[in-house]
Design a protein around this motif. Structure first.
Motif, PDB file in Angstrom:
ATOM      1  N   ILE A  49      -4.549  -1.430   5.661  1.00 53.75           N
ATOM      2  CA  ILE A  49      -3.267  -1.910   5.219  1.00 53.75           C
ATOM      3  C   ILE A  49      -3.651  -2.811   4.075  1.00 53.75           C
ATOM      4  CG2 ILE A  49      -1.061  -3.180   5.885  1.00 53.75           C
ATOM      5  CD1 ILE A  49      -1.182  -2.089   8.526  1.00 53.75           C
ATOM      6  N   ARG A  50      -4.486  -3.543   4.028  1.00 51.05           N
ATOM      7  CA  ARG A  50      -5.030  -4.543   2.820  1.00 51.05           C
ATOM      8  C   ARG A  50      -5.271  -3.772   1.723  1.00 51.05           C
ATOM      9  NH1 ARG A  50     -10.307  -8.455   2.026  1.00 51.05           N
ATOM     10  NH2 ARG A  50      -9.321  -9.685   0.415  1.00 51.05           N
ATOM     11  N   LEU A  51      -6.153  -2.697   1.762  1.00 56.59           N
ATOM     12  CA  LEU A  51      -6.348  -1.803   0.816  1.00 56.59           C
ATOM     13  C   LEU A  51      -5.165  -1.008   0.448  1.00 56.59           C
ATOM     14  CD1 LEU A  51      -9.885  -0.474   2.071  1.00 56.59           C
ATOM     15  CD2 LEU A  51      -9.317  -2.154  -0.119  1.00 56.59           C
ATOM     16  N   GLY A  52      -4.377  -0.395   1.138  1.00 54.76           N
ATOM     17  CA  GLY A  52      -3.523   0.457   0.636  1.00 54.76           C
ATOM     18  C   GLY A  52      -2.148   0.173   0.900  1.00 54.76           C
ATOM     19  N   GLY A  53      -1.882  -0.896   1.527  1.00 52.48           N
ATOM     20  CA  GLY A  53      -0.714  -1.562   1.598  1.00 52.48           C
ATOM     21  C   GLY A  53       0.051  -0.923   2.936  1.00 52.48           C
ATOM     22  N   PRO A  54       1.307  -1.282   3.392  1.00 49.67           N
ATOM     23  CA  PRO A  54       1.874  -0.716   4.577  1.00 49.67           C
ATOM     24  C   PRO A  54       1.966   0.630   4.880  1.00 49.67           C
ATOM     25  CG  PRO A  54       3.194  -2.493   3.607  1.00 49.67           C
ATOM     26  CD  PRO A  54       2.305  -2.412   2.503  1.00 49.67           C
ATOM     27  N   GLY A  55       1.929   1.438   3.661  1.00 50.03           N
ATOM     28  CA  GLY A  55       2.036   2.903   3.739  1.00 50.03           C
ATOM     29  C   GLY A  55       0.849   3.626   4.210  1.00 50.03           C
ATOM     30  N   ALA A  56      -0.429   2.765   4.113  1.00 54.34           N
ATOM     31  CA  ALA A  56      -1.436   3.440   4.983  1.00 54.34           C
ATOM     32  C   ALA A  56      -1.178   3.736   6.307  1.00 54.34           C
ATOM     33  CB  ALA A  56      -2.623   2.394   4.841  1.00 54.34           C
ATOM     34  N   VAL A 107       9.689  -0.962   9.380  1.00 59.03           N
ATOM     35  CA  VAL A 107       9.428   0.625   9.495  1.00 59.03           C
ATOM     36  C   VAL A 107       9.819   1.245   7.820  1.00 59.03           C
ATOM     37  CG1 VAL A 107      10.190   2.922  10.421  1.00 59.03           C
ATOM     38  CG2 VAL A 107      10.003   0.679  12.007  1.00 59.03           C
ATOM     39  N   ALA A 108      10.942   0.798   7.395  1.00 55.65           N
ATOM     40  CA  ALA A 108      11.406   1.420   6.132  1.00 55.65           C
ATOM     41  C   ALA A 108      10.453   1.260   5.058  1.00 55.65           C
ATOM     42  CB  ALA A 108      12.614   0.801   5.758  1.00 55.65           C
ATOM     43  N   LEU A 109       9.937  -0.146   5.085  1.00 55.19           N
ATOM     44  CA  LEU A 109       8.479  -0.491   4.157  1.00 55.19           C
ATOM     45  C   LEU A 109       7.421   0.421   4.429  1.00 55.19           C
ATOM     46  CD1 LEU A 109       7.437  -2.424   1.869  1.00 55.19           C
ATOM     47  CD2 LEU A 109       6.808  -4.036   3.699  1.00 55.19           C
ATOM     48  N   ILE A 110       6.968   0.594   5.686  1.00 53.52           N
ATOM     49  CA  ILE A 110       5.596   1.542   5.879  1.00 53.52           C
ATOM     50  C   ILE A 110       5.889   2.717   5.158  1.00 53.52           C
ATOM     51  CG2 ILE A 110       4.683   2.538   7.804  1.00 53.52           C
ATOM     52  CD1 ILE A 110       5.306  -0.155   9.224  1.00 53.52           C
ATOM     53  N   VAL A 111       7.155   3.516   5.648  1.00 53.92           N
ATOM     54  CA  VAL A 111       7.447   4.807   5.078  1.00 53.92           C
ATOM     55  C   VAL A 111       7.538   4.825   3.598  1.00 53.92           C
ATOM     56  CG1 VAL A 111       9.155   6.669   5.149  1.00 53.92           C
ATOM     57  CG2 VAL A 111       8.696   5.539   7.292  1.00 53.92           C
ATOM     58  N   LYS A 112       8.335   3.885   3.071  1.00 54.20           N
ATOM     59  CA  LYS A 112       8.570   4.107   1.544  1.00 54.20           C
ATOM     60  C   LYS A 112       7.290   3.695   0.868  1.00 54.20           C
ATOM     61  CE  LYS A 112      10.985   1.341  -2.157  1.00 54.20           C
ATOM     62  NZ  LYS A 112      11.792   0.267  -2.314  1.00 54.20           N
ATOM     63  N   SER A 113       6.573   2.741   1.301  1.00 48.90           N
ATOM     64  CA  SER A 113       5.329   2.353   0.473  1.00 48.90           C
ATOM     65  C   SER A 113       4.130   3.841   0.570  1.00 48.90           C
ATOM     66  CB  SER A 113       4.476   1.220   1.285  1.00 48.90           C
ATOM     67  OG  SER A 113       5.364   0.138   1.113  1.00 48.90           O
ATOM     68  N   ALA A 114       4.484   4.615   1.842  1.00 47.44           N
ATOM     69  CA  ALA A 114       3.294   5.915   1.843  1.00 47.44           C
ATOM     70  C   ALA A 114       3.589   6.566   0.763  1.00 47.44           C
ATOM     71  CB  ALA A 114       3.686   6.368   2.964  1.00 47.44           C
ATOM     72  N   PHE A 115       4.862   6.818   0.150  1.00 50.52           N
ATOM     73  CA  PHE A 115       5.209   7.558  -0.973  1.00 50.52           C
ATOM     74  C   PHE A 115       5.293   7.033  -2.507  1.00 50.52           C
ATOM     75  CE2 PHE A 115       6.523   9.784   2.978  1.00 50.52           C
ATOM     76  CZ  PHE A 115       5.828  10.560   3.014  1.00 50.52           C
ATOM     77  N   THR A 116       5.623   5.749  -2.468  1.00 49.94           N
ATOM     78  CA  THR A 116       5.676   5.159  -3.679  1.00 49.94           C
ATOM     79  C   THR A 116       4.485   3.983  -4.323  1.00 49.94           C
ATOM     80  OG1 THR A 116       7.002   3.185  -2.706  1.00 49.94           O
ATOM     81  CG2 THR A 116       8.367   5.206  -3.157  1.00 49.94           C
ATOM     82  N   GLY A 117       3.659   3.791  -3.000  1.00 47.11           N
ATOM     83  CA  GLY A 117       2.678   2.898  -3.386  1.00 47.11           C
ATOM     84  C   GLY A 117       3.214   1.340  -3.419  1.00 47.11           C
ATOM     85  N   HIS A 118       2.406   0.404  -3.624  1.00 46.12           N
ATOM     86  CA  HIS A 118       2.945  -0.902  -3.466  1.00 46.12           C
ATOM     87  C   HIS A 118       2.634  -1.945  -4.404  1.00 46.12           C
ATOM     88  CE1 HIS A 118       4.285  -4.781  -1.466  1.00 46.12           C
ATOM     89  NE2 HIS A 118       5.191  -4.098  -0.984  1.00 46.12           N
ATOM     90  N   ILE A 139      -0.136   4.846  19.394  1.00 46.09           N
ATOM     91  CA  ILE A 139       0.509   3.727  20.138  1.00 46.09           C
ATOM     92  C   ILE A 139      -0.442   2.447  19.722  1.00 46.09           C
ATOM     93  CG2 ILE A 139       0.602   2.780  22.451  1.00 46.09           C
ATOM     94  CD1 ILE A 139       1.075   5.356  23.692  1.00 46.09           C
ATOM     95  N   ILE A 140      -1.647   2.329  19.767  1.00 46.94           N
ATOM     96  CA  ILE A 140      -2.300   1.144  19.658  1.00 46.94           C
ATOM     97  C   ILE A 140      -2.472   0.642  18.212  1.00 46.94           C
ATOM     98  CG2 ILE A 140      -4.425  -0.123  20.166  1.00 46.94           C
ATOM     99  CD1 ILE A 140      -4.650   1.375  22.651  1.00 46.94           C
ATOM    100  N   CYS A 141      -2.872   1.521  17.427  1.00 48.03           N
ATOM    101  CA  CYS A 141      -2.982   1.330  15.861  1.00 48.03           C
ATOM    102  C   CYS A 141      -1.715   1.072  15.271  1.00 48.03           C
ATOM    103  CB  CYS A 141      -3.628   2.593  15.221  1.00 48.03           C
ATOM    104  SG  CYS A 141      -5.360   2.718  15.234  1.00 48.03           S
ATOM    105  N   THR A 142      -0.531   1.596  15.847  1.00 49.46           N
ATOM    106  CA  THR A 142       0.866   1.333  15.310  1.00 49.46           C
ATOM    107  C   THR A 142       1.241  -0.167  15.829  1.00 49.46           C
ATOM    108  OG1 THR A 142       1.461   3.631  15.418  1.00 49.46           O
ATOM    109  CG2 THR A 142       2.967   2.097  15.490  1.00 49.46           C
ATOM    110  N   VAL A 171       2.674  -5.952   9.234  1.00 50.32           N
ATOM    111  CA  VAL A 171       3.739  -5.963   8.521  1.00 50.32           C
ATOM    112  C   VAL A 171       5.028  -6.831   8.823  1.00 50.32           C
ATOM    113  CG1 VAL A 171       5.143  -4.404   7.218  1.00 50.32           C
ATOM    114  CG2 VAL A 171       2.737  -3.662   7.601  1.00 50.32           C
ATOM    115  N   ILE A 172       5.125  -6.879   9.875  1.00 53.65           N
ATOM    116  CA  ILE A 172       6.617  -7.686  10.318  1.00 53.65           C
ATOM    117  C   ILE A 172       6.209  -9.022  10.348  1.00 53.65           C
ATOM    118  CG2 ILE A 172       6.049  -8.140  13.055  1.00 53.65           C
ATOM    119  CD1 ILE A 172       8.987  -7.076  13.341  1.00 53.65           C
ATOM    120  N   THR A 173       5.028  -9.576  10.316  1.00 48.47           N
ATOM    121  CA  THR A 173       4.730 -11.065  10.133  1.00 48.47           C
ATOM    122  C   THR A 173       4.557 -11.357   8.638  1.00 48.47           C
ATOM    123  OG1 THR A 173       2.371 -10.613  10.646  1.00 48.47           O
ATOM    124  CG2 THR A 173       4.041 -11.438  12.606  1.00 48.47           C
TER     125      THR A 173
END
Length: 464
Positions: A92-99, A243-254, A316-319, A326-328
């Motif tokens: 997540i540090r390298l690729g943002g929440p989209g990772a 959750v919205a940020l995770i999905v959005k960042s996967a396709f738009t970058g961050h 489950i666990i990685c999620t 991300v939430i914090t």
């Protein structure tokens, strides 16, 4: 040292380029289509098999060293480790929440790959000179594909992962780091205790490793998940936006990743898939080595059981870890990396009692990483036995224990780079074999479910 680090980084960048990512994801997608989305449609049955004993396994003549549950716990002991706590933070540090989204995709299709490789492992397993079961990619590559060269390559890379990748350095470094941060215990002290504990369990072989894994893995997974649920409850208002940020960042970058959008999407995808593979090991060829030790006559049944490992590990666990980061908001702090980032997320997430959050991460990391060391000791042992026979096992174990002892003193970035390289090398011959033997995988699956359907019809007729 800087030049060495740059060299390994260049090798890693080349190896984990588009070709390997396509091979990993492509194999999973290909198997998913050919098996009719088995990882989704048969997941309830797979979970049922996980918690119920194979009726045929009650027969003492059934081949195998450990129960089906013990085999999957051994595999989970090797997969649920630093990848779930440190690896997710790094991705997540390298690729943002989209990772995290791409980790989900890697896991979804990786479940089909995990099923296939476990099926092949049981089908082509053999008994070694000590009377123990030996199986895994080196055997189904040799006996199924009739390719000894690729089989030996896999075994060499497997020992490399055990020695220099997932098996030692990444786990040991993460444990000693977390203990130093939380309990102020010197690295050298933790290193000595860890080395002694590793020696005590691993010298007992697969049965000893399986017993420890069956005890620790379910308890620690539940302990960690409950901790994250507390964070989610305390921060429930931010969950939809997270959750919205995770999905959005996967396709738009961050923006935090820098560069143009196309580059950030690729970084998110690469980070998510590579860390996902590091965590759940689907396609890597490691879990089938444990699957081959299971007491079962059905390769399909054990494939289904092993498939649940990827579900628990990543879905489950990685999620849980990723959403906490991300939430914090901790994922966006450039001063934090690895275990320190996840620890900070749990401290922040627990609000008024930050020390409790820190304690959950530290204890979880210690036990997850320790069981990973045990599982990978076994994987490397089976690869050693394949190459050198049972006479090479003792020497292998002594070298493994020595590497555990030096692990705490290596730099984190270099450790993860080396781990990625040997992981990638190990995956290539295994994925080639799975694709080459896909016809056998499909045929075995069809035969099993046809017979299962016939048995169900006979039962209904008997009742009627």
């Amino acid at each position: 040292m800087e030049q060495v680090s740059q060299f390994f980084q260049a090798v890693n960048t080349f190896l984990w380029g588009p070709p390997l990512l396509i091979l990993l994801m492509g194999t999973g997608i290909y198997l998913t289509i050919r098996l009719g989305f088995l990882q989704v449609t048969k997941l309830p049955l797979a979970l049922k098999y996980l918690f119920t004993e194979d009726p045929e396994a009650k027969d003492l003549k059934v081949d195998g060293d450990v129960s089906a549950f013990g085999a999957v716990c051994t595999a989970l002991s090797a997969t649920i480790g630093t990848g779930n706590i440190v690896g997710v933070a790094t991705a997540i540090r390298l690729g943002g929440p989209g990772a995290l989204f791409w980790m989900w995709m890697a896991a979804l299709f990786g479940m089909a790959t995990k099923y296939a490789e476990a099926l092949l492992a049981v089908k082509y397993r053999v008994t070694d000179e000590n009377g123990q079961m030996s199986g895994g990619p080196m055997y189904y590559i040799e006996r199924g594909l009739n390719n000894k060269f690729l089989a030996r390559c896999f075994a060499v890379f497997g020992i490399g992962v055990a020695f220099f990748g997932i098996g030692t350095f990444a786990q040991v470094n993460s444990i000693t780091s977390a203990v130093e941060i939380s309990f102020k215990i010197p690295v050298i002290v933790t290193g000595i205790v860890l080395t002694v504990a590793t020696a005590a369990v691993t010298l007992g072989g697969i049965k000893s490793i399986s017993k420890v894994s069956e005890l620790i893995v379910p308890f620690m997974a539940a302990f960690y998940i409950v901790g994250v649920i507390v964070i989610l409850v305390l921060n429930a208002a931010q969950l939809p936006a997270t959750v919205a940020l995770i999905v959005k960042s996967a396709f738009t970058g961050h923006a935090a990743a820098g560069g143009f959008a196309g580059a950030t999407i690729m970084i998110a995808l690469k980070s998510g898939v590579s860390r996902g593979v590091f965590s759940n090991e689907s396609g890597l060829g490691s879990a089938p080595i444990a699957a081959a030790a299971a007491k079962t006559r059905s390769c399909v049944r054990q494939g289904l059981v092993q498939m649940t490992g990827t579900f628990f590990d990543t879905i489950i666990i990685c999620t849980m870890t990723g959403i906490s980061l991300v939430i914090t908001g901790v994922w966006n702090d450039p001063a934090l990396e690895g275990a320190a980032a996840t620890t900070a997320a749990f401290r922040s997430g627990f609000g008024a009692v930050p020390m409790l959050g820190e304690l959950i991460v530290t204890i979880g990391l210690i036990f997850f990483a320790f069981t990973t060391i045990l599982g990978w000791n076994y994987y490397g042992e089976r690869c050693t036995e394949y190459l050198f026979g049972v006479k090479g096992i003792k020497t292998y174990k002594y070298i493994f224990i020595a590497l555990v002892a030096v692990g705490p003193f290596l730099k984190l970035n270099l450790i993860w780079t080396i781990a990625d390289i040997v992981n990638g090398l190990m995956a290539i011959p295994n994925l080639i074999a799975i694709i080459g033997l896909s016809g056998i995988i499909v045929a075995e699956t069809k035969q099993y479910f046809d017979e299962l359907e016939m048995k169900e019809k006979e039962k209904k007729k008997a009742i009627a």
